[in-house]
Scaffold this active site. Structure first.
Site: not given
Ligand code: MRU
Length: 371
Positions: A53, A55, A203, A244, A254-255
């Site tokens: 996971r 991006a 995460q 993302d 973002n998350k």
């Molecule tokens: O759902 P995920 O764990 O893939 O989400 C990841 C995030 O939101 C990260 O903060 C984002 O991808 C940046 S990754 C460098």
């Protein structure tokens, strides 16, 4: 970066020379398991079920997934089908589409018999470039940290707050939001990271804390709701998060929960930076509110996975428990959008740019990798 003192990658070619190895991130921090991907279906599953996971890592996995598909059929139709299939696994992170576009643009003009080797070479290049990109994000982010350090008493710790995992596990090396932190630590700047646990998948607690711990970076896990309080009490010098997908006007997706941290930072005059490779910018979108937001299953909210407290013989055995009132439904939007006005700056591989249409247009003119 290191695990137990040894350098490790997040994705690499197996010693058989064609299948692909990844760290199964659904098992961290309790179990370190390498998963082997042999088919495009394996790669798609790894993305969807979040064995990988973040991006940039999703993009790299998709690129290798296409290689695995081409092993069976290198025709245009098969490639397009595999590309659409991989792209449909997660909707929000735009690096997935970017990596697949890079691969298709490179491979489609080639004769079929040349595509397989070329695909593996290009996927490896995507990984290599991501490593260098993230390193440069750290170099530019370090300057921001130095500026903040210069305003503090010499030797005083810089406190960074981050959300989710935008660390090396989300990328191929260094991470995005964590790269400035690692660079600052290497430069001898005392640094401490407040790690948002990042419900519902945690995460922050399970991945960011794991990687910071293995790199000996002082850090503290906090519940998602603690950030605003810490900011009000002068315990956060700056926030750095990942993204993302960022729209061409500077809105940042973002998350889930990132937006609330940006609001709290704004209210407390704390700089709120977003670290990103330029491959995370969606040049086609002029507003972040057009970004598709992934809705994940309710079980992520209603249940939690971990190990039994106290360990014993079952120390590393993962168990899932229910935490909610039986029968209550749950909603699980996985990302949110932070409007550009709350973003102090975007830390990219080309430097820190303003989160504005003009700032991003300037950046675009410097790039050669817009796919
Ligand atoms: O759902 P995920 O764990 O893939 O989400 C990841 C995030 O939101 C990260 O903060 C984002 O991808 C940046 S990754 C460098």
């Amino acid at each position: 970066m290191r695990i137990n003192g040894k350098p490790h990658k997040t994705i690499w070619l197996n010693e058989d020379g064609w299948s692909v190895d990844i760290i199964d991130q659904t098992r961290l921090p309790h179990q370190f398991i390498i998963a082997n991907l042999k088919t495009v279906e394996d790669a798609a599953h790894a993305i969807k079920a979040m064995l990988v996971r973040g991006a940039p890592l999703i993009g790299a996995t998709a690129a290798y997934g296409l290689c695995l598909a081409i092993r069976n059929d290198a025709s245009n139709e098969a490639m397009e089908k595999a590309s659409d299939y991989l792209n449909s696994q997660r909707p929000t992170a735009v690096n997935l589409r970017w990596a697949l576009n890079v691969m298709r643009n490179h491979l489609l003009p080639l004769p079929e018999e040349k595509r397989l080797n070329a695909a593996y070479e290009k996927a490896a290049l995507i990984v290599e470039e991501d490593i260098e990109t993230n390193r440069m994000i750290g170099v530019h982010g370090l300057e921001l940290i130095r500026q903040i350090a210069a305003r503090k008493t010499p030797g005083e710790t810089i406190n960074v707050l981050t959300h989710c995992n935008a660390g090396w596990l989300a990328t191929t090396e260094w991470g995005t939001a964590t790269s400035p932190v690692y660079h600052a630590a290497k430069a001898g700047i005392p640094i401490h990271v407040w790690v948002d646990e990042t419900r519902p998948r945690n995460q922050g607690a399970s991945l960011t804390a794991y990687e910071l711990g293995h790199e000996n970076i002082p850090h503290t896990i906090i519940v998602d709701n603690a950030g605003g309080h810490l900011m009000q009490h002068g315990k956060v010098d700056l926030c750095i998060v990942g993204t993302d997908r960022t729209a061409s006007n500077g809105d940042v997706c973002n998350k889930i929960g990132t937006y609330l941290k940006a609001l709290a930072a704004h209210d407390n005059n704390i700089p709120f930076y977003v670290a990103l490779p330029s491959t995370t910018i969606d040049w086609q979108l002029t507003s972040g509110f057009d970004i598709p937001i992934e809705e994940r299953g309710p079980e992520e909210v209603l249940m939690m996975t971990g190990v039994k407290a106290g360990g014993g013989e079952t120390e590393n055995e993962l168990i899932t428990i229910e935490i909610a009132a039986k029968g209550s439904p749950a909603a699980n939007p996985a990302f949110d959008v932070t409007p550009a006005k709350y973003v102090t700056g975007l830390i990219t591989e080309k430097g820190v740019v303003k989160a504005t249409t003009a700032g991003l247009a300037n950046l675009k003119s410097e790039l050669s990798n817009v796919a």
